[in-house]
Design a protein around this motif. Sequence first.
Motif, PDB file in Angstrom:
ATOM      1  N   ARG A 566       0.692  -1.262   0.193  1.00 18.06           N
ATOM      2  CA  ARG A 566      -0.031   0.030   0.002  1.00 18.06           C
ATOM      3  C   ARG A 566       1.053   1.262  -0.127  1.00 18.06           C
ATOM      4  N   MET A 567       0.489   2.340  -0.779  1.00 17.02           N
ATOM      5  CA  MET A 567       1.294   3.514  -0.694  1.00 17.02           C
ATOM      6  C   MET A 567      -0.047   4.611  -0.443  1.00 17.02           C
ATOM      7  N   TRP A 568       0.102   4.930   0.623  1.00 17.71           N
ATOM      8  CA  TRP A 568      -1.091   5.732   1.157  1.00 17.71           C
ATOM      9  C   TRP A 568      -1.126   7.035   0.035  1.00 17.71           C
ATOM     10  N   GLY A 569      -2.406   7.159  -0.619  1.00 16.42           N
ATOM     11  CA  GLY A 569      -2.500   8.229  -1.577  1.00 16.42           C
ATOM     12  C   GLY A 569      -1.638   8.554  -2.789  1.00 16.42           C
ATOM     13  N   GLY A 570      -0.837   7.024  -3.048  1.00 18.96           N
ATOM     14  CA  GLY A 570      -0.082   7.326  -4.065  1.00 18.96           C
ATOM     15  C   GLY A 570       1.310   7.964  -3.863  1.00 18.96           C
TER      16      GLY A 570
END
Length: 811
Positions: A566-570
Amino acid sequence: MTAKLIVIGAGMASGRMIEHLVENTPDAYDITLFNAEPRGNYNRLMLSPVLSGEKTYEEIVTHDEAFYEQHNITCRFGEKIAAIDTTAKTVTTEAGDKLAYDKLVFGTGSNPFIIPLPGHDLDGVIAYRDLEDTQRMMSLGAGKRAVVIGGGLLGLEAAAGMAAHGVDVTVVHIMGHLMERQLDEAAGYLLKKSLEDKGITIRLQANSKAILGENGHVRALQLDDGTELPCDLLVMAVGIRPNTQLAVDAGLAVGRGIHVDDQMNTSVPDVLALGECVEHDGAVFGLVAPLYEQAKVAAQTLVGQEAAFKQKSLSTKLKVTGCDLFSAGDFADGEGREDIVFRDPSRGVYKRLIIENNRLIGAVMYGDTADGNWFFNLIKDATDIDEMRETLIFGPAYQGGAAADPLSAVAALPPEAEICGCNGICKGTIVQAIEGGATDLGAVKQQTKASASCGTCTGLVEQLLQVTLGDEFSMPTKQPICACCDLTHEDVRRLIKSQELKSQEAVWQELGWKTRNGCHVCRPAVNFYLLADWPLEYQDDPQSRFVNERKHANIQKDGTFSVVPRMWGGITNPSELRAIADAAEKYNVPTVKVTGGQRIDLLGVKGEDLPAIWADLNRAGLVSGHAYSKGLRTVKTCVGTDHCRFGTQDSTGLGIKLEEILWGSWTPHKVKLAVSGCPRNCAEATCKDVGIICVDSGYQIGVAGAAGMDLKETERLANATTEQEAIDLTVAFIQLYRENAKYLDRPYKWVAKVGLDWVKEQVVENLTERARLIEAFELSQSIYRKDPWAEHAKEAKRYQPLADLTLEAAE
């Protein structure tokens, strides 16, 4: 002692034959079933919906493990027969096993024809024949390019399916219009136009010269005019040939196919054949209707009953994704023939009838095929159409000069009128079943097989139910959750809540399930409903989840897995990127790809490496991206006010907050969000399940968008003036969706059913209900949200010393 029957090939024809045997004479044979594919019988007609995403493979399985077990059928899937001794009456497998038989049935099907162009053996050149081919095409994604050689039904299904996944597809066809064997030029033009509207490039009268490669993999198709069409995958869909080599080696009489008589006997005693591998009276077969008739005859022959296979006139009702087509008879131009043509360009409808000597001899229809069976019966019966000439093109409901009750046309059909072309089921058989107690579509399917194959006759079958039962039958608008019960998804959800059913066992018992433990269709749905409705009392059952959710990674066609942190908000950072790079090197990950959801996908991870790679990524602070889940996938953002001169709000910050709140939540289907910092919409928020557009005055919240099989713009849920209000509205909407939607319905499908006005009432206007929804979501998250990678990494670490000791002992 029970006679031994060996069946080679677990296709649709042999599967139907086995059905007849076990239903009518269950003790006649001890059956052993071989199949070269590592699986049993599935409906190949439905591979196209699997490719396009409309169905899963599990939904098209015709005979599952329970069927074979129930009927004591020995399954040897993934095993090939190497030799047959028809004198000794034995078969020998490639592994060297020798088995005796009393009767042997060939159901070896057909092989796809591969044009022997230079380069045809390059990696990335495939046919379209089985599940592996389908999975290969499904593995392509947006930005990839594919070329399909062949503008027939299979080629167009392949093209439409890949295009639905965002693949840039070009169809190359040597003839002047598509599907020239089934359609005339006008209908072919309409089909071409429809496919081009879906983004598919069509090149007609194009002749392939060579397939070009690079490093052993296809890179382009070269046409004879020198044009090169770049591609990552090349699909040949140019026809099939009966698979007869094993029969030739065994000494059977073979021409184009294995020669059979009217009883499906081959030239060798006690050996039968059926399906696409046979030749009967000079004809070979590719449509399912004659194959099912052959299956019935073969089953009767095997038990000594009199039966005979006779070739019949066939109609072709075809379904290229999103396009309805029908053709029957002879539609070529000829002296003494006249056409009746109906065109409605605004509706995309075209009908052409060919008449000779007051007889209908051919019909081609595009866009509206509802009357196809009626026209086919007129052709087959050589009906004199002189008196209905004026209104013939308008179908059966208009005979007599005016539009009648649509059901009257069905009522007027004679008993011998064919309703289900795939299975050769006539009206009389269906009516007899209805009068005998088959009072719904499922019962009619079970008893007669009508509408159980391609499904295009389902509407006619339902009309027959209505005509026969009158007021006792109402046209169904909802389907049961599965074959285990008669309840719809909506019924199950309502009863779980109203009867306070808090375990799967309670559901099976109290709601009258026909099977003790449910099935692969209903178990995931019921598991989710219990999870969403009773978060304090019910514990998630991992075995009732799909394989990707059990593995916490997406399984790939070769058995490896896709791992997406996961990459929070890209947003990411050098430390995370370094950890991903280290993991890719350490575990020999062959492909590292940036996804459309602003994340990095590690493709090709071995199953045994999953716990270890999870542990390494966890130590770097990365958690599962849930790219496999029915839950929150991504929150896509633009840079907003941080860097963009057009940004009106902090879109990145809002996206990160939403992802941190929503991640790990189980939902009826996958959920994707986006936040764009201004109306220029760089994050593509207007086609997401929830999309937020930042404006000077605050936030515009849209819901129920789609950008997959259907393309749909979001609908405005509300305007918010503060970031917290935007978050609250989003969370309340997601929880309302969790509590009310049918399992596997995306938000846009659910909103279409319940209405946006009702959603607004609950989420926007009723502040008390909004607060309850947010509280319910937070409660569920506090109990269920956990990083599955971290959990499994702990398990892997706990058992690692034992693994090390075992390794040392082995050394």
